[in-house]
Design an enzyme around this catalytic site. Structure first.
Site, PDB file in Angstrom:
ATOM      1  N   ASP A 241       5.827 -31.557  -8.097  1.00 15.92           N
ATOM      2  CA  ASP A 241       6.855 -31.824  -7.097  1.00 15.92           C
ATOM      3  C   ASP A 241       6.113 -32.073  -5.779  1.00 15.92           C
ATOM      4  O   ASP A 241       4.998 -31.590  -5.592  1.00 15.92           O
ATOM      5  CB  ASP A 241       7.774 -30.610  -6.996  1.00 15.92           C
ATOM      6  CG  ASP A 241       8.757 -30.730  -5.864  1.00 15.92           C
ATOM      7  OD1 ASP A 241       9.375 -31.794  -5.722  1.00 15.92           O
ATOM      8  OD2 ASP A 241       8.897 -29.748  -5.101  1.00 15.92           O
TER       9      ASP A 241
ATOM     10  N   ASP B  56      13.556 -27.202  -9.128  1.00 16.15           N
ATOM     11  CA  ASP B  56      12.771 -27.806 -10.204  1.00 16.15           C
ATOM     12  C   ASP B  56      12.935 -27.062 -11.527  1.00 16.15           C
ATOM     13  O   ASP B  56      12.239 -27.375 -12.499  1.00 16.15           O
ATOM     14  CB  ASP B  56      11.280 -27.812  -9.830  1.00 16.15           C
ATOM     15  CG  ASP B  56      11.007 -28.650  -8.597  1.00 16.15           C
ATOM     16  OD1 ASP B  56      11.516 -29.776  -8.532  1.00 16.15           O
ATOM     17  OD2 ASP B  56      10.304 -28.173  -7.694  1.00 16.15           O
TER      18      ASP B  56
END
Length: 744
Positions: A435, A637
């Site tokens: 990420d 996430d």
């Protein structure tokens, strides 16, 4: 459905077969979803539905096999006590046995002859085998009657058969007396168990060390007066006073004071970090500088320290896939050895001359081979040696001890492993998906560039004053930067107004000032812009531009960006040097994503991806045959972390998202991912080494015992050494350096 997870001690287990039996017993109970029993930690970890599962019934079923499931943790025998009991048993056993062994050697050398020697051997062996070794014999008996053979059954049969020869000799049978050999087998077995218990204690001390880190006392304010209480008496909302040099009693938020806090216990980072009002502090970390006051936010099992201990304990109780193979082998190993031992006994009893030539050849090199034994004595000799040499203890310890030490080492370095499978999978990862925001970057905007035709500090004070009343993150970045530059007093403004999606307006001494998105300048009739070229350059770099203007003219611009974490470049470079492909996935625009990726050296980019769509990127990479690890903040996430082969959640102190990933990096630094990879590889190397030597030992030793080359006592010594060797090899993991060597 309410699913609970519980870890409880199991007493009475001696080998992997015992652990497998307890695990199967728990798994069969109604409401139990999964169960793992670790022979190294001697604990059972299982998930169950409290509405359907009766823990007392499980304990009763486990007890029927001769083991004890301790429903209250405090009732468990401590490691130090187990070591003391094991040590005392072996000392007493050898105080009785050693003098007799000396006499036996002198007798064999022809120094003297005792007419009552056979009686003496039986009298000496009796208490050693059936009293001091009573727990082993009891376990062997229960294993036999329940048709659930384990290691103790092999030892029990071997020592009992040896003892029985002495009794038969007394009653006039022409058979060699191995009663004292039985006592020696039990004595060496007790030495092996003590060394194994001691070594396992060292391996499992990670949890005990974690829990010992906590403070015992706390100073709190009650009705305006400072009072000392035990940590167990703390309640949420209490105000703690922590002076320099003291441990922070429990998790909290600073309400007064500034200090440097040593958080190495939680993060593995040796450099103290600055903490002030509003910052979270972790229980058991050490306040090093100024006095602080903190409000209690977590107590008991909710604290970070308790969560760490629980996580390490669960990881140590889990299994890696390779262990399933070892468990299957162990499950059929003991029955197979019983069959082999009976076959060996019958072979030497029925066909004594068939192996005579081999024995005569071996006698030239091996001093304990006795060519004068009759067929029955030789049959007992070889079958007993086969029984005791073949105990699969080393095989059962190979994986859990390495996993135990590896997870403990990880915890000391701020790497929390949630399950053992992650250890095995992590070593094979060939692609890591990152990420961007909060993972590669700091996750908050910071001022990176200032262009103005005014004196710099005058412009900075003016722009920060205009933005001061705005709640927008970009405005806060400007104010924070001004304060970091020493500007602590701002200009009084009037008629402040936020213009949604466009910027803000304010008046200073009757003059109008704007902080705007550049594309809205014409809308507010701001026509003179000497910084148009710089705006284009900053945008090309993926930065956000704030334009500060008077009524008609731009007076300066500020570039703002989510900046890289200090260690991002080094971390990505290190991971790529391991032969792993790096991929970044972000919801940000492609220009910004490319700038960040180029700065750190990321191989591939997926930009403008919504959080819920990140899981699709993981699936796409997996469909290409890649083994994917996902690194993210563990919150938005979470779906991608779960989908990936290994989910790595970056945490920040007490805010870690423990439940999101298979591995949690407490400190939140990207460089710790490299440590996690090295830890995985080092741990799995130890597992493979342990399994190799355990298998190799049995493959070589069993045939030697079967053909009569191994004395039963030598066989027991070798068996004990094999188990201790596996545990000590695992302990060497503690010396592994997780930091990459410099100068590579």
């Amino acid at each position: 459905m309410n699913i609970k997870k519980l870890t409880l001690p199991v007493e009475g287990m001696t080998c992997a077969s015992c652990a497998n039996r307890v695990e199967k017993t728990i798994s069969k109970e109604e409401g139990v979803f999964s169960a793992n029993v670790n022979i190294s930690t001697e604990k059972a970890t299982f998930s169950y539905d409290p509405a359907k599962t009766d823990l007392n019934e499980i304990a009763r079923k486990v007890a029927s096999f001769g083991y004890r499931l301790v429903l209250e943790e405090k009732d468990a025998v401590e490691t130090e006590e187990k070591n003391r009991i094991a040590r005392n048993k072996l000392i007493i056993a050898w105080i009785i046995t050693a003098p007799a062994v000396v006499l036996m050697i002198l007798k064999m050398a022809g120094v003297f002859h005792l007419h009552f020697w056979d009686y003496l051997e039986v009298l000496i062996a009796l208490p050693v085998i059936f009293i001091i070794g009573g727990s082993v014999m009891k376990s062997a008996f229960l294993s036999a009657i329940r048709l659930a053979p384990g290691m103790d059954l092999l030892i029990g049969l071997g020592t009992f058969a040896s003892f029985a020869t002495g009794v038969m000799r007394i009653f006039g049978m022409n058979i060699a007396n191995y009663a004292l050999v039985g006592a020696m087998i039990m004595g060496f077995h007790l030495i092996g168990k003590y060394l194994e218990t001691s070594a396992k204690g060292k391996a499992s001390k990670a949890i005990r060390e974690l829990l010992k880190l906590g403070a015992k006392k706390a100073n709190i304010i009650v009705d305006g007066v400072e009072r000392e209480v035990s940590v167990g008496e703390l309640s949420i909302g209490d105000i703690m006073i922590i002076r320099p040099g003291e441990k922070i009693p429990t998790d909290g938020i600073i309400v007064d004071g500034v200090s440097a806090v040593d958080e190495s216990m939680a993060t593995g980072e040796s450099i103290p970090v600055e903490r002030g009002v509003g910052d979270e502090v972790i229980g058991a970390t050490i306040n090093q500088a100024g006095m602080i006051k903190a409000r209690v936010t977590k107590v008991g099992s909710d604290t970070f320290l308790s969560q760490m201990a629980r996580l390490v304990e669960e990881a140590q109780g889990s299994k890696v896939p390779i262990q399933e193979f070892a468990d299957r082998v162990t499950g059929i190993f003991v029955p197979a050895i019983l069959v082999i031992s009976v076959s060996v006994f019958l072979f030497w009893l029925i066909f004594p001359q068939a192996g005579r030539g081999i024995l005569e050849w071996g006698a030239r090199f091996i001093p304990w081979i006795d060519l004068g034994l009759n067929p029955l004595s030789q049959a007992i000799y070889a079958s007993v040696a086969t029984l005791v040499i073949a105990c699969p203890c080393a095989l059962g310890l190979a994986t859990p001890t390495a996993l135990m030490v590896g997870s403990g080492l990880g915890a000391k370095n701020g790497i929390l492993i949630r399950n053992g499978e992650a250890i095995q999978t992590m070593k094979s990862v060939d692609t890591i998906l990152f990420d961007k925001t909060g993972t590669i970057t700091k996750g908050k905007p910071e001022v990176t560039n200032i262009f103005t035709d005014m004196e710099r500090n005058v412009f900075l004070k003016l722009s920060a004053s205009v933005e001061y009343n705005s709640e927008h993150p970009l405005a806060k970045a400007v104010v924070d930067f001004a304060e970091s530059e020493g500007i602590n007093e701002f200009i009084d403004i009037k008629n402040f107004k936020a213009i949604p999606g466009k910027g803000v307006f304010a008046e200073i001494d009757g003059d109008k000032y704007y902080a705007l998105n550049p594309k809205f300048l014409n809308e507010f009739s701001i026509t003179e812009n000497p910084f148009d070229g710089q705006i284009g350059d900053l945008r090309a770099q993926g930065k956000t531009v704030l334009v500060f203007a008077g009524e008609t003219r731009v007076i300066g611009i500020i570039g703002v960006a989510d900046t890289l974490k200090e260690d991002s470049r080094q971390a990505i470079s290190e991971i790529k040097s391991m032969g792993i492909k790096t991929v970044m996935v972000t919801g940000d625009n492609s220009i910004t994503a490319k700038v960040i990726a180029d700065e750190v050296g990321i191989d591939k980019i997926y930009a403008e991806v919504m959080p819920d769509d990140k899981i699709g990127v993981v699936k796409k990479l997996q469909s290409e045959g890649r083994i994917v690890a996902m690194v993210g903040d563990g919150i938005n996430d979470a779906p991608a972390l779960k989908q990936s082969n290994v989910g790595i959640a970056l945490g920040t102190g007490t805010g870690i998202a423990i439940e999101a990933g298979d591995i949690t990096i407490v400190k939140g630094n990207l460089s710790e991912v490299g440590k996690a990879i090295r830890l995985s590889r080092a741990t799995f190397i130890k597992i493979r080494q342990n399994l190799f030597w355990a298998f190799f030992y049995n493959v070589v030793a069993i045939p030697l015992a079967a053909i009569g080359f191994l004395h039963p006592v030598i066989a027991e010594i070798a068996m004990a050494f094999s188990s201790v060797n596996v545990v000590t090899n695992s302990l060497r993991l503690r010396r592994v350096k997780l930091i990459e060597k410099q100068g590579r």
